[in-house]
Design a protein around this motif. Sequence first.
Motif, PDB file in Angstrom:
ATOM      1  N   TYR A  86       0.843  -1.215   0.000  1.00  0.00           N
ATOM      2  CA  TYR A  86       0.000   0.000   0.000  1.00  0.00           C
ATOM      3  C   TYR A  86       0.876   1.263   0.000  1.00  0.00           C
ATOM      4  N   GLY A 135      -4.833  10.448   6.434  1.00  0.00           N
ATOM      5  CA  GLY A 135      -5.913  10.255   5.455  1.00  0.00           C
ATOM      6  C   GLY A 135      -6.433  11.557   4.887  1.00  0.00           C
ATOM      7  N   LEU A 136      -7.701  11.878   5.188  1.00  0.00           N
ATOM      8  CA  LEU A 136      -8.294  13.142   4.742  1.00  0.00           C
ATOM      9  C   LEU A 136      -8.110  14.233   5.790  1.00  0.00           C
ATOM     10  N   VAL A 139     -10.061  13.738  11.311  1.00  0.00           N
ATOM     11  CA  VAL A 139      -9.949  13.686  12.767  1.00  0.00           C
ATOM     12  C   VAL A 139      -8.991  14.784  13.233  1.00  0.00           C
ATOM     13  N   GLU A 155       2.283   9.706  10.012  1.00  0.00           N
ATOM     14  CA  GLU A 155       1.774   9.335   8.683  1.00  0.00           C
ATOM     15  C   GLU A 155       2.908   8.694   7.889  1.00  0.00           C
ATOM     16  N   ASP A 198      -5.897   4.936  13.324  1.00  0.00           N
ATOM     17  CA  ASP A 198      -6.729   4.624  12.147  1.00  0.00           C
ATOM     18  C   ASP A 198      -5.801   4.540  10.942  1.00  0.00           C
TER      19      ASP A 198
HETATM   20  C1  LIG Z   1      -8.082   5.619   6.994  1.00  0.00           C
HETATM   21  S1  LIG Z   1      -6.840   6.794   6.779  1.00  0.00           S
HETATM   22  C2  LIG Z   1      -6.972   7.804   8.234  1.00  0.00           C
HETATM   23  C3  LIG Z   1      -8.118   8.736   8.134  1.00  0.00           C
HETATM   24  C4  LIG Z   1      -8.168   9.782   9.216  1.00  0.00           C
HETATM   25  N1  LIG Z   1      -8.609   9.200  10.469  1.00  0.00           N
HETATM   26  C5  LIG Z   1      -9.096  10.923   8.846  1.00  0.00           C
HETATM   27  O1  LIG Z   1      -9.821  11.397   9.755  1.00  0.00           O
HETATM   28  O2  LIG Z   1      -9.122  11.353   7.701  1.00  0.00           O
HETATM   29  C6  LIG Z   1      -5.414   5.837   7.105  1.00  0.00           C
HETATM   30  C7  LIG Z   1      -4.100   6.576   7.040  1.00  0.00           C
HETATM   31  O3  LIG Z   1      -3.092   5.775   7.678  1.00  0.00           O
HETATM   32  C8  LIG Z   1      -1.893   5.865   6.929  1.00  0.00           C
HETATM   33  N2  LIG Z   1      -1.072   4.655   7.246  1.00  0.00           N
HETATM   34  C9  LIG Z   1      -1.205   3.406   6.731  1.00  0.00           C
HETATM   35  N3  LIG Z   1      -0.320   2.572   7.301  1.00  0.00           N
HETATM   36  C10 LIG Z   1       0.378   3.301   8.195  1.00  0.00           C
HETATM   37  C11 LIG Z   1       1.432   2.977   9.118  1.00  0.00           C
HETATM   38  N4  LIG Z   1       1.909   1.748   9.215  1.00  0.00           N
HETATM   39  N5  LIG Z   1       1.923   3.978   9.895  1.00  0.00           N
HETATM   40  C12 LIG Z   1       1.430   5.247   9.802  1.00  0.00           C
HETATM   41  N6  LIG Z   1       0.427   5.604   8.955  1.00  0.00           N
HETATM   42  C13 LIG Z   1      -0.087   4.638   8.169  1.00  0.00           C
HETATM   43  C14 LIG Z   1      -2.405   5.921   5.510  1.00  0.00           C
HETATM   44  O4  LIG Z   1      -1.443   6.389   4.591  1.00  0.00           O
HETATM   45  C15 LIG Z   1      -3.614   6.831   5.629  1.00  0.00           C
HETATM   46  O5  LIG Z   1      -3.259   8.177   5.462  1.00  0.00           O
END
Ligand SMILES: C[S@@+](CC[C@H](N)C(=O)[O-])C[C@H]1O[C@@H](n2cnc3c(N)ncnc32)[C@H](O)[C@@H]1O
Length: 298
Positions: A86, A135-136, A139, A155, A198
């Motif tokens: 990813y 993410g977006l 939060v 992130e 998240d």
């Molecule tokens: C579902 S989104 C979070 C959405 C956020 N809660 C919002 O309010 O918009 C997940 C995020 O986690 C990041 N992510 C994925 N794996 C990660 C990791 N191992 N460590 C840190 N961030 C990670 C992704 O790139 C993405 O930006």
Amino acid sequence: MAPSDDKGSKLMAAAAAGDTECLLLDAGAPWNAIDKTGKCAGDYAVEGGHEEAAEFLLEAGCRAELVLGLLERKLSNQSAASNNSYLQQRLQYDSERLMDAESKGVMMTWEGPLMEAHAQAICSTGGDVLNVGFGLGMVDEALQKRKPRSHTIIEAHPDVHAHMLQQGWADKPGVRIVFGRWQDVLLQLGQFDGIFFDTYGEYYEDLRAFHEHVPKLVRPGGVYSYFNGLAADNAFFHAVYCQIVKSEMERLGMATQFIPLPINVSDKSIWEGVKNRYWQLDTYFLPICQHDEAEEEQ
Ligand SMILES: C[S@@+](CC[C@H](N)C(=O)[O-])C[C@H]1O[C@@H](n2cnc3c(N)ncnc32)[C@H](O)[C@@H]1O
């Protein structure tokens, strides 16, 4: 009424009739078999108002998933591989969502009210907050409105990180952006009064690994919460995962409550062009985890 032509569906029929013995489980009927309507034995027990049978199946589900989890941890390295793949994909932002290269929704704006509620929960004590996964930024926007003493964001994706910088997050007072996987950076960051987790492209095993650190990261009186999307395509499987997390947190000295929030994502237009319909339930159970006071006093 459930059909009864194999072991799994006999279990469903037993559950629908409130047969609390449900001995078919011992004879090898899978607790998590689903029929063509997408229901499992636990759904039938709940629908029929058979509390004892539902409880029995819930416990059986938790036991089975815990054993499977243990096996998975021993046998595979699947989680890290999935997260790494990813993190190498190109992502796309539009006004409503963040999508990965396979047209799967990483984050969508329908989650906005949930993110507000999570921010409210982890900012309730003020102080220092940590969000894992931007993410977006919903939060994080909600946290900023509540003016925490400090606000750390971890992130890992380069496209998301670039988006954060472009939106000026690095210049906001009190905000610290930590670029990297939480697995690599978490332990250098100190303690917090509120933490939200998240991520995307990770599994229950990753959440579980994160939880091992939570008791040390959350200050006494602080709150930890996570996006509760485990098994969110079936209400009973979801309940099993809520119970598993609750038991795991208890083992770590933390008490968990789930706050039910109504959520309606039945409007088909929400999911247009999205490959993974990752939420299908009408209630969201917002987790609030805190140090177990009884244990702290000992
Ligand atoms: C579902 S989104 C979070 C959405 C956020 N809660 C919002 O309010 O918009 C997940 C995020 O986690 C990041 N992510 C994925 N794996 C990660 C990791 N191992 N460590 C840190 N961030 C990670 C992704 O790139 C993405 O930006």
